[in-house]
Design a protein around this motif. Structure first.
Motif, PDB file in Angstrom:
ATOM      1  N   PHE A  38    -109.573 -28.237 -22.423  1.00 22.92           N
ATOM      2  CA  PHE A  38    -110.375 -28.284 -23.441  1.00 22.92           C
ATOM      3  C   PHE A  38    -109.994 -27.415 -24.683  1.00 22.92           C
ATOM      4  N   ARG A  39    -109.352 -27.857 -25.705  1.00 21.94           N
ATOM      5  CA  ARG A  39    -108.830 -26.794 -26.686  1.00 21.94           C
ATOM      6  C   ARG A  39    -109.788 -26.174 -27.742  1.00 21.94           C
ATOM      7  N   GLY A  40    -110.751 -26.952 -27.883  1.00 22.86           N
ATOM      8  CA  GLY A  40    -111.818 -26.422 -28.885  1.00 22.86           C
ATOM      9  C   GLY A  40    -111.326 -26.918 -30.443  1.00 22.86           C
ATOM     10  N   ASP A  41    -110.594 -27.951 -30.241  1.00 18.12           N
ATOM     11  CA  ASP A  41    -110.409 -28.537 -31.788  1.00 18.12           C
ATOM     12  C   ASP A  41    -111.557 -29.516 -32.239  1.00 18.12           C
ATOM     13  N   CYS A  42    -112.477 -29.623 -31.237  1.00 21.06           N
ATOM     14  CA  CYS A  42    -113.420 -30.791 -31.892  1.00 21.06           C
ATOM     15  C   CYS A  42    -114.704 -30.304 -30.956  1.00 21.06           C
ATOM     16  N   ALA A  43    -115.866 -31.187 -31.364  1.00 23.17           N
ATOM     17  CA  ALA A  43    -117.153 -30.843 -30.837  1.00 23.17           C
ATOM     18  C   ALA A  43    -117.167 -31.291 -29.392  1.00 23.17           C
ATOM     19  N   VAL A  44    -117.870 -30.792 -28.631  1.00 24.00           N
ATOM     20  CA  VAL A  44    -117.983 -31.325 -27.232  1.00 24.00           C
ATOM     21  C   VAL A  44    -118.449 -32.643 -27.102  1.00 24.00           C
ATOM     22  N   GLY A  45    -119.392 -33.088 -28.067  1.00 24.40           N
ATOM     23  CA  GLY A  45    -119.794 -34.538 -27.908  1.00 24.40           C
ATOM     24  C   GLY A  45    -118.688 -35.415 -28.218  1.00 24.40           C
ATOM     25  N   THR A  46    -117.882 -35.002 -29.252  1.00 25.76           N
ATOM     26  CA  THR A  46    -116.617 -35.980 -29.550  1.00 25.76           C
ATOM     27  C   THR A  46    -115.695 -36.114 -28.541  1.00 25.76           C
ATOM     28  N   TRP A  47    -115.521 -34.874 -27.735  1.00 34.16           N
ATOM     29  CA  TRP A  47    -114.341 -34.704 -26.853  1.00 34.16           C
ATOM     30  C   TRP A  47    -115.032 -35.608 -25.394  1.00 34.16           C
ATOM     31  N   LEU A  48    -116.334 -35.689 -25.270  1.00 35.60           N
ATOM     32  CA  LEU A  48    -116.973 -36.519 -24.115  1.00 35.60           C
ATOM     33  C   LEU A  48    -116.912 -38.070 -24.660  1.00 35.60           C
ATOM     34  N   THR A  49    -117.215 -38.193 -25.882  1.00 36.22           N
ATOM     35  CA  THR A  49    -116.990 -39.521 -26.392  1.00 36.22           C
ATOM     36  C   THR A  49    -115.610 -40.181 -26.075  1.00 36.22           C
ATOM     37  N   ARG A  50    -114.739 -39.238 -26.292  1.00 37.75           N
ATOM     38  CA  ARG A  50    -113.109 -39.730 -26.322  1.00 37.75           C
ATOM     39  C   ARG A  50    -112.880 -40.227 -24.838  1.00 37.75           C
ATOM     40  N   ILE A  51    -113.396 -39.137 -24.183  1.00 38.22           N
ATOM     41  CA  ILE A  51    -113.464 -39.351 -22.603  1.00 38.22           C
ATOM     42  C   ILE A  51    -114.028 -40.767 -22.071  1.00 38.22           C
ATOM     43  N   ALA A  52    -115.118 -40.995 -22.641  1.00 35.59           N
ATOM     44  CA  ALA A  52    -115.741 -42.186 -22.092  1.00 35.59           C
ATOM     45  C   ALA A  52    -115.114 -43.604 -22.675  1.00 35.59           C
ATOM     46  N   ILE A  53    -114.737 -43.243 -23.894  1.00 33.50           N
ATOM     47  CA  ILE A  53    -113.834 -44.601 -24.305  1.00 33.50           C
ATOM     48  C   ILE A  53    -112.705 -44.806 -23.550  1.00 33.50           C
ATOM     49  N   ASN A  54    -112.096 -43.562 -23.116  1.00 39.73           N
ATOM     50  CA  ASN A  54    -110.748 -44.038 -22.142  1.00 39.73           C
ATOM     51  C   ASN A  54    -111.172 -44.487 -21.152  1.00 39.73           C
ATOM     52  N   LEU A  55    -112.072 -44.204 -20.338  1.00 37.04           N
ATOM     53  CA  LEU A  55    -112.746 -44.855 -19.080  1.00 37.04           C
ATOM     54  C   LEU A  55    -112.976 -46.190 -19.440  1.00 37.04           C
ATOM     55  N   VAL A  56    -113.643 -46.610 -20.482  1.00 32.56           N
ATOM     56  CA  VAL A  56    -113.845 -48.061 -20.482  1.00 32.56           C
ATOM     57  C   VAL A  56    -112.451 -48.714 -20.916  1.00 32.56           C
TER      58      VAL A  56
END
Lengths: 193, 130
Positions: free
Chosen positions: A67-85
């Protein structure tokens, strides 16, 4: 309905770099409802949404050092969730079971959705018919279109936020949204005609 | 501008869809607690399981048994001193000997080199003795 208004969603990730195990419980509590809602809208399967929500957090924890800190935690988690879908949708076996259960589940859900004491049964039924038709149309979109549509119309995010989450340009998001809405309008129109 | 208007989609259907999803996603506190616990099983530090304690006790027992066997074998032969210690002992012995030689030389009435003369001519050392 419970909506997450916790400011941690908007906290720049650089302030949460490290994501220690002790702090991770708080992150789970702050984001689990929103992620579950998003995943439920994208999968239309409560069990699947629950499983993917858990998987999102576990994967985030396992890769917290990345986690590089270039975005909000929520954005990062959402990105992971969409990738999982996206990963799950690629599985042909998953598609088979999903299509099988969706038919039965929709019929049962539809029967439960018409309350006896509705103030205006006809209007409520029509609205629910629209909602069901839109839900089915959303499920048939590509993962990126589905993600853009859901983030825009369910989570009410700005196009810029969606672009950050999906890791693409604002113009690309607008294109995804336009195609998604056109596709949904076409399918809903076909259902009505 | 509202996204629904910009895309020309009737607001009613989208609103109904969003409301339906939000209502469908509403769960009681037990659901969220259970989900958090499931996630925590993978993210929280794990306590030592029961078999871990059994393994630790077994290892400790083996170590105690081995120690007891070693202690009942009796005294072990003293190992030879290390080479450095031996050299140090030699040096120490040499120093002592040298100091003793110096002390003897100081106390000697006749220098060592004149001892044969002293032996052959006993009167030469002490004229009063004659």
């Amino acid at each position: 309905m419970t909506r997450s208004t916790t400011s941690i969603i908007d906290v720049p990730a650089r302030r949460a770099v490290g994501l220690e195990a002790a702090a991770f419980d708080g992150i789970v509590r702050a984001h689990q409802r929103r992620l579950y809602r998003l995943l439920l809208a994208m999968t239309r399967n409560p069990d699947e949404a629950d499983s993917l929500t858990q998987e999102t957090f576990v994967r985030a924890f396992e890769h917290r050092d990345a986690f590089r800190g270039d975005c909000a935690v929520g954005t990062w988690l959402t990105r992971i969730a969409i990738n999982l879908v996206r990963d799950r949708t690629r599985s042909s076996l998953w598609r088979f079971w999903q299509s099988l259960f969706r038919r039965d589940g929709d019929a049962a859900a539809e029967a439960e959705q018409v309350p006896d004491d509705a103030p205006d049964p006809a209007r409520a039924l029509l609205a629910r018919e629209d909602a069901r038709a839109i839900g089915e149309a959303v499920a048939r979109l590509s993962v990126r279109q589905r993600a853009a549509f859901t983030l825009r119309y369910l989570e009410e995010q700005s196009v810029a936020q969606i672009a950050e989450t999906l890791g693409c340009e604002v113009g690309t998001v607008k294109s995804h949204l336009a195609r998604a809405v056109a596709s949904i309008r076409r399918e809903v129109g076909h259902e009505r005609s | 501008m509202n996204g629904r208007e910009e895309q020309g989609q009737p607001a009613r259907g989208l609103d109904a869809w969003a409301i339906e999803v939000r209502e469908g996603a509403a769960r009681d506190d037990a659901f969220w607690a259970r989900q958090s616990a499931e996630i925590g099983r993978h993210t929280r530090p794990r306590s030592v399981p029961a078999w871990g304690w059994v393994a630790a006790l077994g290892t400790a027992s083996l170590a105690a048994t081995a120690l007891a066997i070693l202690m009942t074998r009796g005294p072990q032969p003293v190992p030879a001193p290390a080479p450095m210690l031996a050299v140090a002992a030699v040096v120490a012995t040499g120093d002592d000997q040298w100091l003793m030689d110096v002390e003897k030389a100081v106390l000697r009435e006749v220098p060592l080199a004149f001892e044969p003369v002293d032996f052959l001519l006993p009167g030469a050392r002490d004229p009063d003795a004659e």
